[in-house]
Scaffold this motif. Structure first.
Motif, mmCIF file in Angstrom:
data_model
loop_
_atom_site.group_PDB
_atom_site.id
_atom_site.type_symbol
_atom_site.label_atom_id
_atom_site.label_comp_id
_atom_site.label_asym_id
_atom_site.label_seq_id
_atom_site.Cartn_x
_atom_site.Cartn_y
_atom_site.Cartn_z
ATOM 1 N N PRO A 116 0.865 -1.348 -0.018
ATOM 2 C CA PRO A 116 0.139 0.096 -0.184
ATOM 3 C C PRO A 116 0.941 1.395 -0.040
ATOM 4 O O PRO A 116 1.942 1.356 0.441
ATOM 5 N N PRO A 117 0.462 2.309 -0.539
ATOM 6 C CA PRO A 117 1.106 3.637 -0.497
ATOM 7 C C PRO A 117 1.332 4.153 1.032
ATOM 8 O O PRO A 117 0.884 3.585 1.911
ATOM 9 N N ARG A 118 2.294 4.918 1.143
ATOM 10 C CA ARG A 118 2.681 5.480 2.502
ATOM 11 C C ARG A 118 1.480 6.092 3.262
ATOM 12 O O ARG A 118 0.759 6.937 2.483
ATOM 13 N N ARG A 119 1.308 5.960 4.271
ATOM 14 C CA ARG A 119 0.424 6.342 5.146
ATOM 15 C C ARG A 119 0.560 6.234 6.523
ATOM 16 O O ARG A 119 1.402 5.600 7.094
ATOM 17 N N CYS A 120 -0.574 7.008 7.424
ATOM 18 C CA CYS A 120 -0.620 6.965 8.826
ATOM 19 C C CYS A 120 -2.228 6.876 9.153
ATOM 20 O O CYS A 120 -3.005 7.280 8.332
ATOM 21 N N ALA A 121 -2.268 6.599 10.255
ATOM 22 C CA ALA A 121 -3.728 6.614 11.042
ATOM 23 C C ALA A 121 -4.605 5.753 10.246
ATOM 24 O O ALA A 121 -5.877 6.057 10.164
ATOM 25 N N GLN A 122 -4.147 4.749 9.596
ATOM 26 C CA GLN A 122 -5.094 3.719 9.082
ATOM 27 C C GLN A 122 -5.721 2.928 9.935
ATOM 28 O O GLN A 122 -5.231 2.796 11.121
ATOM 29 N N GLN A 123 -6.684 2.086 9.776
ATOM 30 C CA GLN A 123 -7.438 1.360 10.601
ATOM 31 C C GLN A 123 -6.904 -0.065 10.117
ATOM 32 O O GLN A 123 -6.584 -0.499 8.964
ATOM 33 N N ALA A 124 -6.534 -1.050 11.180
ATOM 34 C CA ALA A 124 -6.013 -2.338 10.924
ATOM 35 C C ALA A 124 -6.543 -3.548 11.863
ATOM 36 O O ALA A 124 -7.097 -3.041 12.807
#
Length: 548
Positions: A116-124
């Motif tokens: 996945p592209p770079r990111r933050c604050a995602q749900q996992a």
């Protein structure tokens, strides 16, 4: 008339100075702006060059927050993905994947093609299907200057068994409640009845002990108050989304929940994990106290349990080493001690440990770690205890260490142990991102174990400053009217003078109140405080350089 005209000229000169400074700041900001979609595509093209899985032993991940930390469903491993880091000047986003071996206390970085592209604050979320899967939804990407944001609404799955990433494109995204079927890879929209929570961000969810629903707690939102000022609200309410019936007959209902017990004080940015025995664990967070002029955060490092079956909150307190309890009980039965009651109470009180950490840039960070008193046990059994050796006695007398207060830390539970990684805290206006790792045995709750210590060298913060090689404004333009320099020279007489041999930093500190007041007067009451500070500092710098 002469004096009045002179005052008007001074006002115009101040307005022009403020306008020139604001224009410089605006030009610099525009130069730094990035086309986010193009930047994301560039990162993806770099990731596309990876054609095989590469696993590399590595040191602990760099400091970050708002990453995903999950427990492997089958192995004694923790899985860390993504996150962000801000050093005061630049924002960094990650799509790195790390595995932490709990037994060996080792880290492995795993590079898998087409992530996945770079990111933050995602749900996992982790599920055991197919040898273990990590599902990633949404998140945020920010430009390096932190001025632009892109919000994802994509869905990815990491197949742990085959070490492959897969993007799931069969979905519909709404700002509503949806369920995703792990067998058919499809979304279904839920239409629950009952009292719906108000819109919010950063809320936390945990399943009920019987799997019949989901509990949603807390969150943060902003509302428009008087004078067009945004006011933040920290939510501390709790809701239950309950499912009744099966398959085609199932119905979903919202219900407001009012827990008993000792509730956590209001906060946002807390960490939540599901523990054994039908309990959810809440750690840390921050409570922002904000007004029109400032924003200050009160950070926490406390731990609360929420008993889902009993609908009750209660705080957790470290119990301390067993050797300490044995020593106390022996004292009761044996000879009388010389301690007074007051001395006993003082010995059992909480201990505050003050740590001063010097960062790589020379910043001194003062961290307070509170070691609570060991919980007394009213236990009349086992009055005769075995002798305690010197090492155990020393361990018992040592103060209990806790993670420093923080928000946005990553938390998960494996084999009855709570693992806490990273997060952030603030020192004044500076924000520091952590990379330490702690564990707490939830069956004993006696002490925090430090698995990875905080490295002061990673605590980087770069102050924003005006570019030294910024181009000068072109003279003779429309803004450079005839006689302007004469007006500004008259205006300069009213500015705080520069002392002989005084440095720019000292001058800005000494006269900051004046320049911020001047900037606020010219920019109006609706201007954001950060922008006012930037313009005010720039005005002070221009005046200082003109006086040299």
């Amino acid at each position: 008339m002469g004096k009045r005209g002179k005052k008007e000229n001074k006002v115009k000169g101040a307005e022009k100075t403020a306008a020139k400074m604001e224009k410089k700041v605006s030009k610099r900001s525009k130069r730094e702006e990035e086309d986010l979609e193009a930047l994301i595509a560039e990162f993806q093209s770099m990731d596309a060059k990876k054609t095989q899985v590469v696993e590399t032993s590595c040191p602990p991940p760099s400091p970050r927050l708002n990453a995903s930390l999950c427990a492997h469903p089958e192995k004694d491993e923790l899985i860390l993905f993504g996150g962000e880091f801000f050093n005061g000047k630049k924002t960094f986003l990650y799509n790195e994947l790390f595995f932490y071996n709990i037994k060996k206390n080792t880290w492995v970085k795993v590079e898998i093609p087409n992530p996945p592209p770079r990111r933050c604050a995602q749900q996992a979320v982790v599920v055991p299907q197919g040898g273990g899967q990590v599902w990633i939804f949404g998140g945020e990407f920010a430009s390096p200057d932190g001025e632009q944001f892109y919000h994802y609404k994509d869905l990815w799955v990491l197949h742990l068994g085959t070490r492959t990433w897969e993007q799931i494109k069969d979905y519909i995204y709404y700002n509503d409640i949806h369920a995703f079927n792990l067998d058919t890879f499809t979304w279904s929209r839920l239409q629950p009845t009952g009292t719906v929570p108000c819109p919010r961000s950063a809320c936390q969810m945990t399943p009920t002990h019987d799997g019949s629903g989901v509990i949603i707690y807390g969150g943060y939102s902003k509302t428009r108050a008087k004078k067009d000022v945004d006011k933040g609200t920290i939510h501390s309410d709790m809701f239950l989304l309950r499912r009744e019936g099966k398959e085609e007959q199932e119905k979903w209902t919202w219900m407001r929940v009012n827990p008993s017990g000792v509730k956590p004080p209001p906060r946002s940015g807390f960490s939540l994990a599901v523990g054994p025995g039908g309990r959810a664990l809440l750690f840390g967070g921050v409570c922002d106290e904000e007004d029109e002029e400032s924003l200050e955060g009160d950070f926490f490092n406390d731990l609360y349990f929420y008993d889902i079956s009993k609908n009750r909150w209660f705080p957790a307190q470290l119990k301390g080493n067993k050797s300490e309890k044995k020593k106390r009980r022996r004292g009761k039965k044996g000879e009388q001690t010389n301690e007074t009651e007051g001395e006993k109470e003082e010995a059992q009180g909480p201990t505050e440990i003050i740590k001063e950490i010097v960062a790589e840039d020379g910043t001194v960070m003062t961290i307070k770690e509170v070691s609570p008193a060991a919980q007394a046990e009213e236990d009349s059994e086992e009055e005769e205890e075995e002798e305690v050796d010197e090492e155990e006695e020393a361990a018992a007398m040592a103060p209990l260490v806790e993670p420093c207060p923080r928000s946005s830390a990553m938390a998960t539970v494996k084999h009855g142990k709570l693992y806490l990684y990273g997060g952030m805290f603030e020192v004044g206006d500076r924000q520091f991102t952590l990379c330490d790792l702690y564990s707490l045995d939830l069956h004993k709750i006696d002490k925090w174990d430090v698995l990875v210590e905080m490295d002061p060298k990673t605590q980087e913060w770069l102050e924003e400053s005006e570019s030294e090689d910024e181009e000068e404004e072109a003279k003779g333009g429309e803004d450079e009217e005839e006689g302007e320099s004469e007006e500004e020279s008259e205006e300069d007489a009213d500015h705080p003078p520069v002392k002989p041999g005084e440095a720019l930093a000292d001058y800005q500190t000494r006269t900051e109140k004046y320049w911020l007041g001047l900037a606020r007067a010219n920019m109006g009451p609706d201007a954001k405080e950060k922008k006012v500070q930037k313009v005010g500092h720039a005005m002070a710098k221009v005046f200082f350089e003109d006086q040299e």
